[in-house]
Scaffold this motif. Structure first.
Motif, mmCIF file in Angstrom:
data_model
loop_
_atom_site.group_PDB
_atom_site.id
_atom_site.type_symbol
_atom_site.label_atom_id
_atom_site.label_comp_id
_atom_site.label_asym_id
_atom_site.label_seq_id
_atom_site.Cartn_x
_atom_site.Cartn_y
_atom_site.Cartn_z
ATOM 1 N N PRO A 17 0.834 -1.200 0.000
ATOM 2 C CA PRO A 17 0.000 0.000 0.000
ATOM 3 C C PRO A 17 0.870 1.253 0.000
ATOM 4 O O PRO A 17 1.964 1.264 0.550
ATOM 5 C CB PRO A 17 -0.802 -0.106 1.294
ATOM 6 N N HIS A 18 0.373 2.274 -0.658
ATOM 7 C CA HIS A 18 1.067 3.557 -0.670
ATOM 8 C C HIS A 18 1.082 4.078 0.764
ATOM 9 O O HIS A 18 0.065 4.067 1.449
ATOM 10 C CB HIS A 18 0.329 4.534 -1.587
ATOM 11 N N PRO A 19 2.241 4.529 1.277
ATOM 12 C CA PRO A 19 2.312 4.948 2.675
ATOM 13 C C PRO A 19 1.401 6.107 3.064
ATOM 14 O O PRO A 19 0.995 6.215 4.212
ATOM 15 C CB PRO A 19 3.773 5.345 2.878
ATOM 16 N N VAL A 33 10.517 10.282 -5.028
ATOM 17 C CA VAL A 33 10.232 10.624 -3.639
ATOM 18 C C VAL A 33 11.398 11.396 -3.042
ATOM 19 O O VAL A 33 12.503 11.392 -3.583
ATOM 20 C CB VAL A 33 9.951 9.361 -2.792
ATOM 21 N N ASP A 34 11.138 12.023 -1.914
ATOM 22 C CA ASP A 34 12.180 12.710 -1.156
ATOM 23 C C ASP A 34 12.808 11.695 -0.208
ATOM 24 O O ASP A 34 12.160 11.215 0.715
ATOM 25 C CB ASP A 34 11.586 13.872 -0.368
ATOM 26 N N ARG A 35 14.058 11.360 -0.445
ATOM 27 C CA ARG A 35 14.735 10.340 0.343
ATOM 28 C C ARG A 35 14.861 10.747 1.813
ATOM 29 O O ARG A 35 15.016 9.897 2.689
ATOM 30 C CB ARG A 35 16.127 10.091 -0.245
ATOM 31 N N GLU A 36 14.798 12.032 2.119
ATOM 32 C CA GLU A 36 14.943 12.502 3.492
ATOM 33 C C GLU A 36 13.630 12.476 4.273
ATOM 34 O O GLU A 36 13.634 12.676 5.480
ATOM 35 C CB GLU A 36 15.552 13.899 3.495
ATOM 36 N N ASP A 37 12.510 12.220 3.609
ATOM 37 C CA ASP A 37 11.226 12.096 4.300
ATOM 38 C C ASP A 37 11.260 10.808 5.128
ATOM 39 O O ASP A 37 11.603 9.747 4.608
ATOM 40 C CB ASP A 37 10.091 12.043 3.272
ATOM 41 N N PRO A 38 10.912 10.886 6.417
ATOM 42 C CA PRO A 38 11.028 9.708 7.289
ATOM 43 C C PRO A 38 10.260 8.471 6.798
ATOM 44 O O PRO A 38 10.736 7.350 6.942
ATOM 45 C CB PRO A 38 10.473 10.191 8.631
ATOM 46 N N TRP A 40 9.511 7.546 3.629
ATOM 47 C CA TRP A 40 10.217 6.934 2.497
ATOM 48 C C TRP A 40 11.565 6.374 2.940
ATOM 49 O O TRP A 40 11.976 5.300 2.502
ATOM 50 C CB TRP A 40 10.406 7.943 1.370
ATOM 51 N N LEU A 41 12.248 7.086 3.825
ATOM 52 C CA LEU A 41 13.548 6.625 4.318
ATOM 53 C C LEU A 41 13.419 5.270 4.998
ATOM 54 O O LEU A 41 14.245 4.378 4.783
ATOM 55 C CB LEU A 41 14.134 7.658 5.281
ATOM 56 N N GLY A 47 14.402 -2.210 3.039
ATOM 57 C CA GLY A 47 14.509 -3.038 1.840
ATOM 58 C C GLY A 47 13.216 -3.206 1.070
ATOM 59 O O GLY A 47 13.182 -3.928 0.078
ATOM 60 N N SER A 48 12.130 -2.556 1.483
ATOM 61 C CA SER A 48 10.866 -2.641 0.749
ATOM 62 C C SER A 48 10.957 -1.932 -0.597
ATOM 63 O O SER A 48 10.351 -2.365 -1.578
ATOM 64 C CB SER A 48 9.728 -2.024 1.559
ATOM 65 N N LEU A 49 11.707 -0.823 -0.623
ATOM 66 C CA LEU A 49 11.903 -0.057 -1.846
ATOM 67 C C LEU A 49 13.391 0.004 -2.168
ATOM 68 O O LEU A 49 14.222 0.016 -1.265
ATOM 69 C CB LEU A 49 11.372 1.380 -1.686
ATOM 70 N N ILE A 50 13.695 0.051 -3.460
ATOM 71 C CA ILE A 50 15.079 0.220 -3.883
ATOM 72 C C ILE A 50 15.189 1.486 -4.721
ATOM 73 O O ILE A 50 14.246 1.876 -5.404
ATOM 74 C CB ILE A 50 15.603 -0.990 -4.690
ATOM 75 N N ILE A 51 16.336 2.124 -4.641
ATOM 76 C CA ILE A 51 16.570 3.344 -5.410
ATOM 77 C C ILE A 51 16.895 2.944 -6.837
ATOM 78 O O ILE A 51 17.849 2.218 -7.094
ATOM 79 C CB ILE A 51 17.699 4.173 -4.797
ATOM 80 N N ASP A 52 16.055 3.407 -7.751
ATOM 81 C CA ASP A 52 16.235 3.122 -9.171
ATOM 82 C C ASP A 52 17.277 4.064 -9.758
ATOM 83 O O ASP A 52 18.189 3.644 -10.435
ATOM 84 C CB ASP A 52 14.891 3.265 -9.883
#
Length: 68
Positions: A17-19, A33-38, A40-41, A47-52
């Motif tokens: 689900p979208h957070p 996304v903003d990697r600094e947002d808690p 998304w971070l 490991g749920s998301l990977i940086i493309d």
């Protein structure tokens, strides 16, 4: 300043689900996304998301003063 990156699901076969909108699944093509947002971070770190790919920040033209 935002640290923008494009992220995708670590396992394309899973649904997540979208957070910020749990009634919608995270898109298979990924999101920027903003990697600094808690929120998304945490998903990146667990490991749920990977940086493309990182997103290059546009050059800021408003910081320089013009001389006349």
């Amino acid at each position: 300043m935002a640290n923008l990156v494009h992220v995708k699901l670590a396992d394309a076969g899973h649904r997540m689900p979208h957070p910020f909108n749990p009634s919608v699944d995270f898109p298979a093509e990924g999101l920027t996304v903003d990697r600094e947002d808690p929120a998304w971070l945490q998903l990146i770190n667990d490991g749920s998301l990977i940086i493309d790919k990182p997103i290059e920040a546009p050059a800021s033209a408003g910081k320089r003063k013009e001389k006349y």
